[in-house]
Design a protein around this motif. Structure first.
Motif, PDB file in Angstrom:
ATOM      1  N   MET A   1       0.841  -1.185   0.000  1.00 16.28           N
ATOM      2  CA  MET A   1       0.000   0.000   0.000  1.00 16.28           C
ATOM      3  C   MET A   1       0.881   1.242   0.000  1.00 16.28           C
ATOM      4  O   MET A   1       1.889   1.296   0.681  1.00 16.28           O
ATOM      5  N   THR A   2       0.487   2.220  -0.765  1.00 10.57           N
ATOM      6  CA  THR A   2       1.204   3.483  -0.845  1.00 10.57           C
ATOM      7  C   THR A   2       0.807   4.360   0.339  1.00 10.57           C
ATOM      8  O   THR A   2      -0.374   4.641   0.522  1.00 10.57           O
ATOM      9  N   VAL A  56       0.021  13.952   0.065  1.00 16.64           N
ATOM     10  CA  VAL A  56       0.829  13.342  -0.986  1.00 16.64           C
ATOM     11  C   VAL A  56       0.897  11.843  -0.724  1.00 16.64           C
ATOM     12  O   VAL A  56       0.780  11.387   0.418  1.00 16.64           O
ATOM     13  N   ALA A  57       1.057  11.100  -1.805  1.00 14.05           N
ATOM     14  CA  ALA A  57       1.308   9.665  -1.722  1.00 14.05           C
ATOM     15  C   ALA A  57       2.756   9.439  -2.103  1.00 14.05           C
ATOM     16  O   ALA A  57       3.271  10.083  -3.022  1.00 14.05           O
ATOM     17  N   VAL A 100      -6.091   5.089  -2.943  1.00 11.53           N
ATOM     18  CA  VAL A 100      -5.553   5.338  -1.606  1.00 11.53           C
ATOM     19  C   VAL A 100      -5.657   6.824  -1.259  1.00 11.53           C
ATOM     20  O   VAL A 100      -6.083   7.200  -0.159  1.00 11.53           O
ATOM     21  N   LEU A 101      -5.287   7.679  -2.209  1.00  7.38           N
ATOM     22  CA  LEU A 101      -5.329   9.117  -1.954  1.00  7.38           C
ATOM     23  C   LEU A 101      -6.746   9.615  -1.693  1.00  7.38           C
ATOM     24  O   LEU A 101      -6.978  10.392  -0.771  1.00  7.38           O
ATOM     25  N   ILE A 102      -7.693   9.180  -2.518  1.00  5.96           N
ATOM     26  CA  ILE A 102      -9.050   9.705  -2.349  1.00  5.96           C
ATOM     27  C   ILE A 102      -9.658   9.224  -1.039  1.00  5.96           C
ATOM     28  O   ILE A 102     -10.361   9.980  -0.363  1.00  5.96           O
ATOM     29  N   LEU A 131     -12.706   6.625 -10.905  1.00  4.62           N
ATOM     30  CA  LEU A 131     -12.129   6.718  -9.563  1.00  4.62           C
ATOM     31  C   LEU A 131     -13.156   7.261  -8.576  1.00  4.62           C
ATOM     32  O   LEU A 131     -13.344   6.706  -7.485  1.00  4.62           O
ATOM     33  N   HIS A 132     -13.820   8.325  -8.947  1.00  2.00           N
ATOM     34  CA  HIS A 132     -14.789   8.938  -8.046  1.00  2.00           C
ATOM     35  C   HIS A 132     -16.018   8.045  -7.842  1.00  2.00           C
ATOM     36  O   HIS A 132     -16.546   7.962  -6.737  1.00  2.00           O
TER      37      HIS A 132
END
Length: 167
Positions: A1-2, A56-57, A100-102, A131-132
């Motif tokens: 996982m990032t 940030v990732a 992961v970011l969202i 993505l959304h």
């Protein structure tokens, strides 16, 4: 996982490079000139001062994507509604970094006091819409032929998700 973490001023050059690629090659942003790293340093500081999330990732210690949320419009009645921005470094797209970011951004935006999040997919970008949608956003509208980039007239797709009650 990032892993994700809050953006720091030292991240500005990497953020600027990621965004510049999308400005030059994509339609997700309607910007036609990429802002400088100094612009991003200031934006990171501005969002931090307002307690709005800028994440940030990282992968192997390098910034591979970023996401932030700002108030949707500057009028006081919009104070509980934010708009997100999310961009991934070229070559890293399709590896789950956006997911992961969202997810982290949704939690951070709720913790900042926002109740609704708006996504504006420039050009109706299929990857952004997907993505959304995966993150629980629903279609909220479409503005047709409102942007022009690379000689094409482009739509914007609006999507929305509650932060305290996604349904």
């Amino acid at each position: 996982m990032t892993p994700t973490r809050p953006a720091a001023p030292a991240d500005a050059p990497a953020i600027a490079a990621i965004y510049a690629h999308h400005v030059r090659h994509g339609t997700a942003t309607f910007d036609t000139e990429a802002p400088s790293p100094e612009f991003w340093t200031e934006k990171i500081a501005t969002l931090a001062a307002r307690n709005w999330p800028f994440l940030v990732a990282e992968d192997a210690g390098e910034v591979v994507g970023y996401a932030y949320a700002t108030q949707f419009r500057d009028r006081p009645a919009y104070a509980r509604t934010c708009e997100n921005s999310i961009y991934i470094r070229p070559g890293m797209i399709g590896r789950g970094i956006g997911t992961v970011l969202i997810a982290a951004l949704l939690d951070a935006a709720a913790a900042s006091g926002f109740k609704e999040m708006i996504a504006v997919a420039g050009g109706g970008e299929p990857a952004s819409v997907a993505l959304h949608t995966k993150a629980g956003f629903r279609h909220a509208g479409r503005m047709e032929r409102v942007g022009e980039k690379f000689g094409r007239l482009l739509d914007t797709v609006y999507m929305q998700r509650g932060l305290t009650d996604p349904a």
